[in-house]
Design a protein around this motif. Structure first.
Motif, mmCIF file in Angstrom:
data_model
loop_
_atom_site.group_PDB
_atom_site.id
_atom_site.type_symbol
_atom_site.label_atom_id
_atom_site.label_comp_id
_atom_site.label_asym_id
_atom_site.label_seq_id
_atom_site.Cartn_x
_atom_site.Cartn_y
_atom_site.Cartn_z
ATOM 1 N N ALA A 125 0.813 -1.219 0.000
ATOM 2 C CA ALA A 125 0.000 0.000 0.000
ATOM 3 C C ALA A 125 0.845 1.267 0.000
ATOM 4 C CB ALA A 125 -0.956 0.003 1.184
ATOM 5 N N ALA A 126 2.033 1.227 0.564
ATOM 6 C CA ALA A 126 2.883 2.416 0.636
ATOM 7 C C ALA A 126 3.560 2.723 -0.691
ATOM 8 C CB ALA A 126 3.933 2.257 1.734
ATOM 9 N N THR A 127 3.965 1.680 -1.424
ATOM 10 C CA THR A 127 4.740 1.890 -2.657
ATOM 11 C C THR A 127 3.954 1.603 -3.923
ATOM 12 O OG1 THR A 127 5.552 -0.393 -2.717
ATOM 13 C CG2 THR A 127 6.847 1.217 -1.433
ATOM 14 N N MET A 128 2.820 0.915 -3.779
ATOM 15 C CA MET A 128 2.001 0.463 -4.908
ATOM 16 C C MET A 128 2.752 -0.518 -5.805
ATOM 17 S SD MET A 128 -0.999 1.582 -4.381
ATOM 18 C CE MET A 128 -1.886 1.362 -5.899
ATOM 19 N N ARG A 129 3.764 -1.161 -5.277
ATOM 20 C CA ARG A 129 4.491 -2.198 -6.016
ATOM 21 C C ARG A 129 3.830 -3.548 -5.769
ATOM 22 N NH1 ARG A 129 8.515 0.029 -8.545
ATOM 23 N NH2 ARG A 129 9.750 1.687 -7.608
ATOM 24 N N PRO A 130 3.786 -4.395 -6.794
ATOM 25 C CA PRO A 130 3.144 -5.713 -6.644
ATOM 26 C C PRO A 130 3.808 -6.558 -5.558
ATOM 27 C CG PRO A 130 3.649 -5.255 -8.950
ATOM 28 C CD PRO A 130 4.311 -4.183 -8.141
ATOM 29 N N ILE A 131 2.963 -7.328 -4.877
ATOM 30 C CA ILE A 131 3.439 -8.322 -3.914
ATOM 31 C C ILE A 131 2.700 -9.620 -4.200
ATOM 32 C CG2 ILE A 131 3.995 -6.627 -2.106
ATOM 33 C CD1 ILE A 131 1.339 -7.414 -0.708
ATOM 34 N N GLY A 132 3.208 -10.718 -3.702
ATOM 35 C CA GLY A 132 2.526 -11.998 -3.847
ATOM 36 C C GLY A 132 1.280 -12.047 -2.972
ATOM 37 N N VAL A 133 0.468 -13.045 -3.203
ATOM 38 C CA VAL A 133 -0.723 -13.242 -2.380
ATOM 39 C C VAL A 133 -0.264 -13.424 -0.938
ATOM 40 C CG1 VAL A 133 -2.670 -14.775 -1.891
ATOM 41 C CG2 VAL A 133 -2.040 -14.277 -4.261
ATOM 42 N N PRO A 134 -0.748 -12.603 -0.020
ATOM 43 C CA PRO A 134 -0.338 -12.728 1.380
ATOM 44 C C PRO A 134 -0.679 -14.109 1.943
ATOM 45 C CG PRO A 134 -1.408 -10.617 1.018
ATOM 46 C CD PRO A 134 -1.623 -11.435 -0.225
ATOM 47 N N ALA A 135 0.263 -14.684 2.676
ATOM 48 C CA ALA A 135 0.096 -16.029 3.237
ATOM 49 C C ALA A 135 -1.159 -16.142 4.094
ATOM 50 C CB ALA A 135 1.336 -16.408 4.052
ATOM 51 N N GLU A 136 -1.523 -15.059 4.798
ATOM 52 C CA GLU A 136 -2.687 -15.100 5.682
ATOM 53 C C GLU A 136 -4.002 -15.325 4.935
ATOM 54 O OE1 GLU A 136 -3.644 -10.942 7.261
ATOM 55 O OE2 GLU A 136 -1.744 -10.640 6.195
ATOM 56 N N PHE A 137 -4.017 -15.068 3.629
ATOM 57 C CA PHE A 137 -5.235 -15.252 2.833
ATOM 58 C C PHE A 137 -5.171 -16.455 1.898
ATOM 59 C CE2 PHE A 137 -5.066 -10.501 3.341
ATOM 60 C CZ PHE A 137 -6.079 -10.433 4.281
ATOM 61 N N ARG A 138 -3.995 -17.031 1.715
ATOM 62 C CA ARG A 138 -3.780 -18.053 0.685
ATOM 63 C C ARG A 138 -4.767 -19.226 0.792
ATOM 64 N NH1 ARG A 138 -1.807 -18.912 -4.252
ATOM 65 N NH2 ARG A 138 -0.072 -17.531 -3.835
ATOM 66 N N ALA A 139 -4.887 -19.870 1.942
ATOM 67 C CA ALA A 139 -5.749 -21.056 2.069
ATOM 68 C C ALA A 139 -7.213 -20.717 1.773
ATOM 69 C CB ALA A 139 -5.606 -21.679 3.450
ATOM 70 N N ALA A 140 -7.696 -19.605 2.329
ATOM 71 C CA ALA A 140 -9.094 -19.218 2.098
ATOM 72 C C ALA A 140 -9.321 -18.880 0.629
ATOM 73 C CB ALA A 140 -9.472 -18.042 2.987
ATOM 74 N N LEU A 141 -8.356 -18.227 -0.003
ATOM 75 C CA LEU A 141 -8.485 -17.887 -1.423
ATOM 76 C C LEU A 141 -8.459 -19.141 -2.283
ATOM 77 C CD1 LEU A 141 -6.306 -14.661 -1.558
ATOM 78 C CD2 LEU A 141 -8.794 -14.800 -1.854
ATOM 79 N N GLU A 142 -7.666 -20.120 -1.917
ATOM 80 C CA GLU A 142 -7.646 -21.386 -2.664
ATOM 81 C C GLU A 142 -8.991 -22.086 -2.579
ATOM 82 O OE1 GLU A 142 -4.258 -23.429 -1.010
ATOM 83 O OE2 GLU A 142 -2.850 -22.382 -2.367
ATOM 84 N N ARG A 143 -9.610 -22.055 -1.397
ATOM 85 C CA ARG A 143 -10.960 -22.665 -1.251
ATOM 86 C C ARG A 143 -11.979 -21.911 -2.100
ATOM 87 N NH1 ARG A 143 -9.320 -22.937 4.196
ATOM 88 N NH2 ARG A 143 -10.497 -21.056 4.713
ATOM 89 N N GLU A 144 -11.887 -20.578 -2.092
ATOM 90 C CA GLU A 144 -12.815 -19.770 -2.885
ATOM 91 C C GLU A 144 -12.631 -20.005 -4.376
ATOM 92 O OE1 GLU A 144 -15.459 -17.718 -2.113
ATOM 93 O OE2 GLU A 144 -15.231 -18.506 -0.089
ATOM 94 N N ALA A 145 -11.369 -20.142 -4.813
ATOM 95 C CA ALA A 145 -11.098 -20.401 -6.237
ATOM 96 C C ALA A 145 -11.648 -21.765 -6.639
ATOM 97 C CB ALA A 145 -9.599 -20.300 -6.516
ATOM 98 N N ALA A 146 -11.539 -22.745 -5.761
ATOM 99 C CA ALA A 146 -12.101 -24.077 -6.049
ATOM 100 C C ALA A 146 -13.620 -23.989 -6.158
ATOM 101 C CB ALA A 146 -11.675 -25.078 -4.976
ATOM 102 N N LEU A 147 -14.250 -23.220 -5.263
ATOM 103 C CA LEU A 147 -15.697 -23.022 -5.319
ATOM 104 C C LEU A 147 -16.092 -22.295 -6.598
ATOM 105 C CD1 LEU A 147 -18.505 -23.149 -3.933
ATOM 106 C CD2 LEU A 147 -17.925 -20.966 -2.861
ATOM 107 N N GLY A 148 -15.297 -21.270 -6.967
ATOM 108 C CA GLY A 148 -15.585 -20.482 -8.174
ATOM 109 C C GLY A 148 -15.455 -21.277 -9.449
ATOM 110 N N ALA A 149 -14.592 -22.292 -9.432
ATOM 111 C CA ALA A 149 -14.401 -23.138 -10.615
ATOM 112 C C ALA A 149 -15.494 -24.191 -10.728
ATOM 113 C CB ALA A 149 -13.030 -23.814 -10.561
ATOM 114 N N GLY A 150 -16.184 -24.456 -9.614
ATOM 115 C CA GLY A 150 -17.167 -25.537 -9.576
ATOM 116 C C GLY A 150 -18.508 -25.182 -10.088
#
Length: 150
Positions: A125-150
């Motif tokens: 947020a300070a530099t507006m430079r890209p970062i990877g998916v934050p680890a704290e959200f990774r598992a929940a986002l993977e579940r959501e992506a699986a749901l979205g693909a289904g």
């Protein structure tokens, strides 16, 4: 919304419901075209609160994580008026290394009103430079992506 335990995958796609208001309309007495992007972004922010347990303000201010949109495409299928309640379904269609692709579809009853795709990227947020998916959200986002693909 179905009941779920902490960490469990949701049982159904997320749906954000809002009433179309007089302020959303234009001289033609239907929702103004530009408001549809607002409807989609509002629904995605509600998805963040519901599915990730945080919102954009908290992510930016407290965690230093931004998620600006880098792409948006909407197709309009049917007009809506203040007589309509708009239900926007939000699906996470793709989880990338540093981005999320959402698919949205707004309906008034059984009538498809709009649909589209929006992509946001994780940034410092300070530099507006890209970062990877934050680890704290990774598992929940993977579940959501699986749901979205289904």
């Amino acid at each position: 919304m179905p009941e779920r335990t902490e960490g469990a995958a949701p049982l159904s796609p997320f749906v954000h419901v809002r009433r179309v208001s007089w302020a959303d309309t234009d001289a033609a007495r239907i929702a103004y075209t530009a408001r549809f992007l607002d409807f989609a972004v509002e629904a995605i922010e509600a998805w963040w609160r519901d599915r990730m347990g945080t919102d954009w303000y908290e992510m930016n201010v407290d965690r230093g994580i931004g998620t600006p949109f880098v792409h948006a495409a909407l197709d309009f299928r049917s007009p809506v008026t203040p007589r309509d309640t708009l239900a926007t379904t939000v699906r996470l269609a793709r989880l990338g290394g540093s981005s999320l692709r959402f698919v949205v579809a707004g309906c008034a009853g059984r009538r498809l009103v709009y649909e589209g795709t929006l992509v946001c990227a994780f940034v410092d947020a300070a530099t507006m430079r890209p970062i990877g998916v934050p680890a704290e959200f990774r598992a929940a986002l993977e579940r959501e992506a699986a749901l979205g693909a289904g």
